[in-house]
Enzyme design. Structure first.
Site, PDB file in Angstrom:
ATOM      1  N   ASP A   1     -17.585   3.729  -8.208  1.00 15.30           N
ATOM      2  CA  ASP A   1     -16.521   4.177  -7.307  1.00 15.30           C
ATOM      3  C   ASP A   1     -16.421   5.697  -7.385  1.00 15.30           C
ATOM      4  O   ASP A   1     -15.953   6.247  -8.383  1.00 15.30           O
ATOM      5  CB  ASP A   1     -15.187   3.538  -7.697  1.00 15.30           C
TER       6      ASP A   1
ATOM      7  N   TYR B   1       0.844  -1.201   0.000  1.00 18.22           N
ATOM      8  CA  TYR B   1       0.000   0.000   0.000  1.00 18.22           C
ATOM      9  C   TYR B   1       0.879   1.251   0.000  1.00 18.22           C
ATOM     10  O   TYR B   1       0.960   1.965  -0.966  1.00 18.22           O
ATOM     11  CB  TYR B   1      -0.951  -0.013   1.192  1.00 18.22           C
TER      12      TYR B   1
ATOM     13  N   HIS C   1     -15.893   1.690  -4.164  1.00 15.59           N
ATOM     14  CA  HIS C   1     -14.472   1.581  -3.857  1.00 15.59           C
ATOM     15  C   HIS C   1     -14.149   0.308  -3.074  1.00 15.59           C
ATOM     16  O   HIS C   1     -12.990  -0.077  -2.969  1.00 15.59           O
ATOM     17  CB  HIS C   1     -14.032   2.812  -3.068  1.00 15.59           C
TER      18      HIS C   1
ATOM     19  N   SER D   1      -6.408   1.001  -4.519  1.00 11.61           N
ATOM     20  CA  SER D   1      -6.516   2.427  -4.246  1.00 11.61           C
ATOM     21  C   SER D   1      -5.133   3.062  -4.378  1.00 11.61           C
ATOM     22  O   SER D   1      -4.534   3.022  -5.443  1.00 11.61           O
ATOM     23  CB  SER D   1      -7.136   2.659  -2.866  1.00 11.61           C
TER      24      SER D   1
END
Length: 696
Positions: free
Chosen positions: A632, A468, A667, A548
């Protein structure tokens, strides 16, 4: 600063891949930044409302699902996920008024159901989110009871959108009391007695509500029995802030407001509600630190802050002089990141050491009580509740241990298993270990590697490397059914704790933002190289995955090092770094990213790694499955649409480039279990198939 020109042309197809992709029209569109013209041929895909975009989505999905349907073990993986997921899950209970509430999922229900018991122990269904929509795509968000438990307000999300509705009910009779509060976004719900509640939202934007910019957040108070149009703006009318939240203290004496323009740093305000003429008082008047009030005892406030404490500390101050120069340290900063909670009349300091939980208990005078005994090495959360609670609850999990709930008696410190799920997964046949590898600039990065015991280090093990690396978010060990299935099929699951995250506090975070963002990509590349050097896997058996901000990570690394992996799996990614801030609340991400409008240097830095802008003709890119949702409105799907179009146009090799677009999905929050299983089964089938695996 920039100008747009637009002329239509049609893309010619010229592919070496045996796949026939849908034709994606190119337009002559460009923006000019600091004298540099940047082409944006797929700008039209940003219009999520157009029939043309809808037709493109349908055509892409037809190609993708036709490809996936030919993978021989796709159904086998899905069926195993369904079987493994089919176990009862019960949440920790919480008491409101005369009832004790808890969530239960019988296994494959798309959404968990809220039940309650009365004082005699009689159980009844209270709220079933599965009835909100036939396909399970409407989910329950926030749920808040009034202090006496007689009223409840809850938010719902339709098709995964961040735009919510708030429903107000009499909690005893379960009768809906009035029309829903609509057009609510990024909001909590906080009751003031039984008179009404505070919530936050933006004005509905012009144009598409799924992609148009939302920039001015406001805190409202809704008085029961009145129309929403009469709701009073409490904060944000004159003060332009992108993120505003407000809540009432447990004793209902204070209104506490946090206001921010970015995902890092906030102002803090307080108002004494016990005085009719009281004004809003500023506690922190800048955005240079993160601050929140976690509790109060009378006029004494308890604040968690990273002001002059990158790993956070707890301070106290009297509300009469609440500004930072009057703060008194209660629980000092340590070498480990602090995430505190309160409950049962105690403070709980949950520290993160190398992404692993350690929990300490303190009284309200800052006296150390005990270190909480945890059942192993992993992630613990919870330890929160009302001051009067005699019993609290906490959860524990790691990559091998399904989430287990423990009851905890704060006075004695004793705990016992409250709910242990019965999952058809033999955890003792697997192992999980933490290693530290060296990134490009010499920084040591932790990574946890999980797999079957007895693994042969021969470079041929299918491996998913997950990362991430952003927004101060810490990736800590947690069990996942989908990862369990991956490991059952011989896969390795590796998670690297990259800079940009919060695993080592604010310094770790800021080492991976703006013009240091490349550190995050270097950390991820080094993780892949470590796994290959140690013969856990090789480039032919490595997949990289992230969602993301992690989707940006995957997009950047696959365009920079396409030779490093066999499969790339960017999900709901931020992939157009020159325009991300023009959609929904994207401008609030500028603390981490900077924007192309800041200055020439920032523009050049972003352009240098922006995935959409760094796909090159004639490169053999890895097999890529882009995933997103058509609803999203956090990271708009145009990012993924444009990236997939660029890759399909410029891919020189045989590896497939596909995009899987979930319809009526956002999302990720509140996604139905059925959709989650289908998506993850497709991802794993695609990954193994493109690694040359013939059967599982």
């Amino acid at each position: 600063m920039f100008a747009i020109v637009c002329v239509f042309s049609v893309q010619a197809q010229s592919k070496k891949s045996t796949l026939s992709y849908p034709e994606t029209k190119k337009e002559t569109v460009s923006d000019t930044y600091f004298g540099t013209s940047i082409a944006d041929p797929y700008r039209w895909l940003e219009d999520d409302r157009s029939e043309e975009t809808g037709a493109w989505v349908k055509a892409q999905n037809e190609v993708t699902f036709n490809y996936l349907s030919q993978i021989p073990f796709r159904i086998q993986i899905k069926e195993r996920m369904e079987k493994l997921w089919n176990y009862e899950r019960i949440s920790a209970p919480f008491k409101e008024g005369d009832y004790t509430y808890f969530f239960r999922n019988n296994g494959l229900q798309n959404q968990s159901v809220l039940y309650r018991k009365d004082k005699s122990g009689k159980e009844e269904l209270f709220l079933d989110p599965n009835t909100f929509a036939k396909d399970g795509t409407t989910s329950l968000g926030n749920l808040e009871f009034s202090r006496d438990g007689s009223l409840v307000a809850y938010s719902i999300s339709e098709a995964g959108s961040d735009w919510n509705k708030i429903i107000i009910m009499d909690a005893v009779s379960k009768k809906v009391l009035e029309q829903p509060i609509v057009d609510v976004k990024f909001s909590g719900i906080s009751w003031l007695g039984n008179t009404g509640f505070y919530y936050s939202s933006y004005d509905k934007p012009e144009g598409s509500e799924l992609s148009a910019k939302t920039d001015q957040h406001k805190l409202y108070f809704h008085k029961l029995g009145t129309a929403q149009k009469e709701d009073k703006v409490i904060f944000g009318q004159q003060e332009k802030r992108r993120y505003v939240g407000g809540g009432v203290s447990e004793d209902e004496r204070y209104l506490i407001i946090s206001a921010a323009n970015s995902t890092t740093g906030n102002e803090l305000y307080i108002q004494d509600l016990s005085k009719s003429d009281s004004k809003l008082v500023s506690i922190v008047n800048n955005f240079e630190s993160n601050n929140s009030i976690i509790d109060n005892v009378g006029s004494k406030l308890y604040i968690v802050t990273n002001l002059n404490a990158p790993n956070q500390k707890i301070v106290t101050v009297d509300v009469s002089n609440p500004t930072p120069e009057n703060w008194k340290e209660l629980i000092p900063e340590t070498d480990f990141v602090l995430a505190p909670s309160v409950g049962g009349g105690y403070l709980f300091a949950n520290y993160m050491k190398d992404a692993i939980s350690q929990v300490m208990q303190y009284d309200y005078d800052g006296k150390f009580i005990r270190k909480i005994s945890l059942p192993g090495i992993g992630t613990a959360g919870g330890f929160s509740g009302k001051k009067t609670a005699k019993e609290l609850y906490f959860s524990f999990s790691n990559y091998l241990t399904p989430g287990t709930i423990f009851s905890f008696e704060p006075k004695s410190g004793t705990s016992k298993v409250y709910e242990k799920p019965k999952v058809d997964f033999k955890s003792d046949e697997y192992e999980s270990k933490q290693v530290f590898y060296t990134s490009k600039d010499g920084t040591k990065i932790p990574m946890i590697i999980t797999h079957k015991k007895g693994l042969k280090l021969n470079g041929k093990n299918p491996t998913i490397l997950y990362g991430y690396g952003g927004f101060n978010v810490s990736i800590t060990p947690n069990f996942s059914v989908t990862n369990a299935v991956w490991m059952e099929n011989g896969g390795i699951y590796a998670v690297a704790n990259l800079r940009g995250g919060g695993e080592y506090g604010q310094k770790w975070h800021t080492a991976g933002i703006q013009q240091k963002k490349h550190n995050v990509f270097d950390d991820f590349i080094a993780a892949a190289e470590y796994l290959i050097a140690q013969k856990y896997t090789s480039s032919d058996y490595l997949a990289i995955r992230g969602g993301s901000n992690g989707g940006l990570l995957v997009g950047a690394v696959l365009t920079q090092r396409p030779d490093l992996m066999k499969v790339a799996l960017p999900a709901v990614g931020v992939l157009d770094m020159l325009r991300y801030h023009t959609f929904t609340a994207g401008a609030g991400w500028a603390y981490d990213y900077g924007t192309a409008n800041d200055n020439a240097e920032m523009f050049a830095y972003l352009k240098n790694y922006s995935p959409v802008h760094n796909v090159k003709k004639g490169v053999n890119y890895p097999a890529t499955l882009v995933t997103t949702g058509d609803h999203d409105d956090r990271v708009v799907p145009a990012h993924s649409f444009k990236f997939a179009a660029e890759l399909q146009d410029k891919q020189s090799g045989e590896n497939p480039v596909l995009i899987r677009i979930d319809v009526n999905a956002g999302h990720g929050a509140g996604k139905p279990i059925s959709k989650t299983i289908e998506e993850n089964a497709d991802i794993q089938a695609f990954t193994l198939y493109n690694m040359g695996i013939k059967k599982i």
